[in-house]
Structures are given as C-alpha cells and as structure tokens.
Design an enzyme around this catalytic site. Structure first.
Site, mmCIF file in Angstrom:
data_model
loop_
_atom_site.group_PDB
_atom_site.id
_atom_site.type_symbol
_atom_site.label_atom_id
_atom_site.label_comp_id
_atom_site.label_asym_id
_atom_site.label_seq_id
_atom_site.Cartn_x
_atom_site.Cartn_y
_atom_site.Cartn_z
ATOM 1 N N ASN A 67 0.879 -1.174 0.000
ATOM 2 C CA ASN A 67 0.000 0.000 0.000
ATOM 3 C C ASN A 67 0.914 1.221 0.000
ATOM 4 O O ASN A 67 1.507 1.549 1.029
ATOM 5 C CB ASN A 67 -0.901 -0.017 1.250
ATOM 6 C CG ASN A 67 -1.735 1.249 1.364
ATOM 7 O OD1 ASN A 67 -1.766 2.078 0.443
ATOM 8 N ND2 ASN A 67 -2.412 1.402 2.502
ATOM 9 N N LYS A 119 0.152 4.229 -0.203
ATOM 10 C CA LYS A 119 -0.466 5.426 0.405
ATOM 11 C C LYS A 119 -0.236 6.631 -0.518
ATOM 12 O O LYS A 119 -0.224 6.463 -1.735
ATOM 13 C CB LYS A 119 0.053 5.632 1.831
ATOM 14 C CG LYS A 119 -0.092 4.331 2.649
ATOM 15 C CD LYS A 119 0.093 4.485 4.111
ATOM 16 C CE LYS A 119 -0.107 3.138 4.803
ATOM 17 N NZ LYS A 119 -0.023 3.200 6.240
ATOM 18 N N GLU A 151 -5.283 -4.910 10.452
ATOM 19 C CA GLU A 151 -4.267 -3.883 10.668
ATOM 20 C C GLU A 151 -4.519 -3.178 12.007
ATOM 21 O O GLU A 151 -5.341 -2.260 12.087
ATOM 22 C CB GLU A 151 -4.320 -2.839 9.540
ATOM 23 C CG GLU A 151 -4.013 -3.390 8.176
ATOM 24 C CD GLU A 151 -3.372 -2.351 7.262
ATOM 25 O OE1 GLU A 151 -2.331 -2.658 6.688
ATOM 26 O OE2 GLU A 151 -3.895 -1.230 7.151
ATOM 27 N N GLY A 209 2.720 2.199 10.793
ATOM 28 C CA GLY A 209 3.692 3.281 10.659
ATOM 29 C C GLY A 209 4.440 3.610 11.938
ATOM 30 O O GLY A 209 5.113 4.632 12.030
#
Ligand code: 13P
Length: 251
Positions: A9, A11, A167, A173
């Site tokens: 991903n 982002k 998740e 992160g």
C-alpha cells in the site's frame, strides 16, 4: 490451501515517474515470487504501473479507495468502472487512515464492498483496533462489528473472494509490529467470525492478511502462522525490501 497474497500500500507516495522507477526495481523479484503480489498505488500512478506489469501473471494492480456509486456528481471521486478499465483488480476499502481522516464509516465500507464485488473488483477490507481498544481487551468485539457491518448483505460466494486485512492501528507506521502470536490470535478470531456468519467453507477459503510495520525482518515469523495468509505493507513496500518480503513466501 490458500495462496499467500502480499500487497504493498503505497499510500500518498510516488509520482508517476517515481512509480515507474520503483516498479522496475521490484518487478523481477515479484515475478519470481511464489505468492500473489499486489501494488496498491495512488490513482494517478495506475496507468503507468499497469503498463509496466503487462504480462506478469502473479502481479496485479490495486487502488486504495473508490466511491460506492458508479457515476454522478461526486467531485473528486473515482468509480469501480473507471478502475476496471485501467486494469485494476483489487481495491483497499476501509483503511484506518480513511476512517480516521476522511470520515469513512462501516456503512460506507459496506456500500463500497457491494459495489466493488458487483463490478468485479476484489476488496481488500481493512479492520483493526486502536491502542485504547487493545488495552481495554475489546479487540475482537470491535473487529466483529466491523466485519459484520462490512459484509452485510454480501453472499458467501462473494465473501470468499474478499481479502481481509487485519491492521492494528497502533502498529501502522509506528515500527511497533504485533508479535506473530498476537497477530495470529486475532486473524484466527477473524476466521471464526467469518465461520459464524458464512460457515466453514467460506472461513477456510477467505484470505486474511496482517498489516502494520511488517518488514523484511519480521515477515517470516508472521507469514508462518496458520491463519495469516499474507501481508499489507506500507513503508516497506516503497523500497527494495519489498522483494525480501514477497521472496520469503515459500509455498
Ligand atoms: P506500515 O507498513 O507503514 O506500518 O503501514 C501498514 C499499512 O497501513 C498498510 O495498509
């Protein structure tokens, strides 16, 4: 036997030219991987990335969001048909960042799920608890609600196609990954929730990914778990390390 699926991903990272450079760095490794590989890229990168992957059998392109209507006065939005025409196969729905920063609700996620399936896109639907919920011990209760709402009025045949990404918000992160055992416990719990709704056949077929600070160091232990069928990778999908993750799938 469920085939593992590793998705990046990106982002809001990578301009189209940067995307082409990154894909060229990763392409050979991904082509040799023994799993399905998905690149969930920004809308504006889709055309360039799809072109780079033409003819690569196990690699697909995904989007990171879509609207639940197919056209109309929704300024700034993108529909399932628009994505399909560009060759997109998967779409991430209900990512925690969309829920937190863009007000996406379980109800909207359900509408998007139905629309994606109707138009032939495979949803990667994200669920997961906050740190507060984890500390309160309500992780699985929260995820059960997210799943029941996301899958409302979706039949078993469609449900089987969906990828669920677990998740935990506190792991995204942050560099703070769930341990393989923590992640397995929740992914097994998710499979049990699907079993309650749809029965054993669907629960055994559906693929469940883990996402949240997954990287080249921790992927092997996470992917060795029986209920973890892949990963949804943010930061580590933007560099050469992504191939160490796709390459660590052994079957
Ligand atoms: P990180 O891998 O950067 O923690 O992101 C995970 C994620 O949100 C993937 O969708």
């Amino acid at each position: 036997m469920r085939k593992k699926i590793i998705a990046g991903n990106w982002k809001m990272n990578m301009t189209p030219s940067e995307a082409v450079n990154l894909v060229n760095l990763l392409k050979d490794g991904c082509e040799n991987a023994l799993c399905d590989v998905v690149f969930c890229v920004p809308f504006v990168d889709i055309a360039a990335v799809t072109k780079e992957f033409e003819g690569c059998k196990n690699i697909a392109v995904g989007a990171q969001n879509m609207h639940f209507e197919n056209n109309g006065a929704y300024t700034g939005e993108v529909s399932a048909d628009m994505l399909k025409e560009l060759g997109v196969k998967y779409v991430i729905l209900g990512h925690s960042e969309r829920r937190e920063y863009f007000g996406e609700t379980d109800h909207m996620v359900n509408k998007k799920m139905k629309q994606a399936l109707k138009r032939g896109l495979i949803p990667i639907v994200c669920v997961g608890e906050s740190l507060e919920m984890k500390d309160e011990g309500i992780t699985i209760d929260h995820i059960a609600i997210q799943i029941k709402r996301a899958f409302k009025k979706i039949d078993a045949d469609d449900a089987k196609k969906v990828i669920i990404a677990y998740e935990p918000i506190w792991a995204i992160g942050t560099g703070r990954t769930a341990s393989a055992y923590q992640a397995e416990e929740v992914c097994a719990g998710i499979r049990a929730i699907i079993n309650d709704i749809y029965g054993d056949e669907t629960a055994e077929a559906i693929r469940i990914q883990y996402g949240g600070s997954m990287n080249a160091e921790n992927c092997e232990s996470l992917l060795a778990m029986p209920d973890i069928d892949g990963g949804l990778i943010g930061g580590a999908s933007l560099k050469a390390d992504f191939n160490l993750i796709t390459g660590c799938v052994k079957e």
